[in-house]
Design a protein around this motif. Sequence first.
Motif, PDB file in Angstrom:
ATOM      1  N   GLY A  46       0.805  -1.354  -0.036  1.00 56.17           N
ATOM      2  CA  GLY A  46      -0.075   0.025  -0.238  1.00 56.17           C
ATOM      3  C   GLY A  46       0.874   1.325   0.042  1.00 56.17           C
ATOM      4  N   LEU A  47       0.165   2.378   0.208  1.00 58.78           N
ATOM      5  CA  LEU A  47       0.724   3.370   0.485  1.00 58.78           C
ATOM      6  C   LEU A  47       1.837   3.756   1.307  1.00 58.78           C
ATOM      7  CD1 LEU A  47       0.862   6.507  -1.114  1.00 58.78           C
ATOM      8  CD2 LEU A  47      -0.798   7.089   0.615  1.00 58.78           C
ATOM      9  N   LEU A  48       2.852   4.132   1.104  1.00 58.68           N
ATOM     10  CA  LEU A  48       4.110   4.344   2.234  1.00 58.68           C
ATOM     11  C   LEU A  48       4.850   5.580   2.073  1.00 58.68           C
ATOM     12  CD1 LEU A  48       5.660   2.661   4.263  1.00 58.68           C
ATOM     13  CD2 LEU A  48       7.241   1.969   2.392  1.00 58.68           C
ATOM     14  N   THR A  77       4.787  -1.441  -1.977  1.00 60.26           N
ATOM     15  CA  THR A  77       4.428  -0.355  -1.698  1.00 60.26           C
ATOM     16  C   THR A  77       4.398   0.759  -2.935  1.00 60.26           C
ATOM     17  OG1 THR A  77       6.618   0.296  -1.019  1.00 60.26           O
ATOM     18  CG2 THR A  77       5.293  -0.819   0.550  1.00 60.26           C
ATOM     19  N   THR A  78       3.592   1.673  -2.616  1.00 60.02           N
ATOM     20  CA  THR A  78       3.750   2.788  -3.618  1.00 60.02           C
ATOM     21  C   THR A  78       3.788   4.074  -2.740  1.00 60.02           C
ATOM     22  OG1 THR A  78       1.217   3.014  -3.315  1.00 60.02           O
ATOM     23  CG2 THR A  78       1.999   1.655  -5.165  1.00 60.02           C
ATOM     24  N   SER A 101       8.998   2.483  -6.851  1.00 63.95           N
ATOM     25  CA  SER A 101       8.699   4.051  -6.478  1.00 63.95           C
ATOM     26  C   SER A 101       9.876   4.735  -6.178  1.00 63.95           C
ATOM     27  CB  SER A 101       7.445   4.068  -5.710  1.00 63.95           C
ATOM     28  OG  SER A 101       7.646   3.498  -4.219  1.00 63.95           O
ATOM     29  N   ILE A 102      11.190   4.125  -5.561  1.00 62.12           N
ATOM     30  CA  ILE A 102      12.109   4.704  -5.188  1.00 62.12           C
ATOM     31  C   ILE A 102      12.915   5.217  -6.313  1.00 62.12           C
ATOM     32  CG2 ILE A 102      14.521   4.360  -4.089  1.00 62.12           C
ATOM     33  CD1 ILE A 102      12.265   3.987  -1.890  1.00 62.12           C
ATOM     34  N   VAL A 122      16.266  -5.081  -5.536  1.00 64.24           N
ATOM     35  CA  VAL A 122      15.189  -3.974  -6.080  1.00 64.24           C
ATOM     36  C   VAL A 122      14.429  -4.531  -7.046  1.00 64.24           C
ATOM     37  CG1 VAL A 122      15.076  -1.835  -7.106  1.00 64.24           C
ATOM     38  CG2 VAL A 122      17.096  -2.353  -5.773  1.00 64.24           C
ATOM     39  N   VAL A 123      13.035  -4.482  -6.825  1.00 64.38           N
ATOM     40  CA  VAL A 123      12.130  -5.194  -7.695  1.00 64.38           C
ATOM     41  C   VAL A 123      12.415  -4.446  -9.313  1.00 64.38           C
ATOM     42  CG1 VAL A 123      10.046  -5.157  -6.304  1.00 64.38           C
ATOM     43  CG2 VAL A 123      10.386  -3.080  -7.558  1.00 64.38           C
TER      44      VAL A 123
END
Length: 181
Positions: A46-48, A77-78, A101-102, A122-123
Amino acid sequence: MTNNTFEQEVNHINLFLEAMSQIGNIFAGIKQQESHNKEIRICVTGLLDQRILADITKAIEETYTSQDSVLLDLSGTTGLTDFTISGVDCASVKELILPASIERINNRFSFRRFPNLKSLSVVPENESFKAVDGVLYTKNMSTLIACFSKENSFTVPEGVTRICKYAFTSNSINELSLPEY
């Protein structure tokens, strides 16, 4: 402050409070377990944002010891674009998975907070970074950001033209080989 801005802030606060309630419940249940030397996978989804990440790492450190082996999986996470951890050392976190998102990483502070980190991933969807064998690079592999190798020697791959200042602070390397240019 416009109504729309106020509503966005209220929504953000409500999301944060809901997340903290869930985190508190998770860690309250985990803390009741007394034995250590556990292998634990903590998947955050979720949102982080930075504040929630700081609270998660603080809760991990308060719950586990350096004898435990925690995998902190942030891949679901996003919202988190800057990876900066400050204030709390997470000695129990041995593995870390960073989300898509990083976009920026403060390796001076962030990775020092994980003194026992053995594995970093890392994805593949991340457009800014990639990890190869526990070494964090920019996506195009021109900059070496952080190395978590527990080996005595490391060879910097061809194509790396920049090594970040604190890239080798979290390892036991005593021999470094650089490519010839």
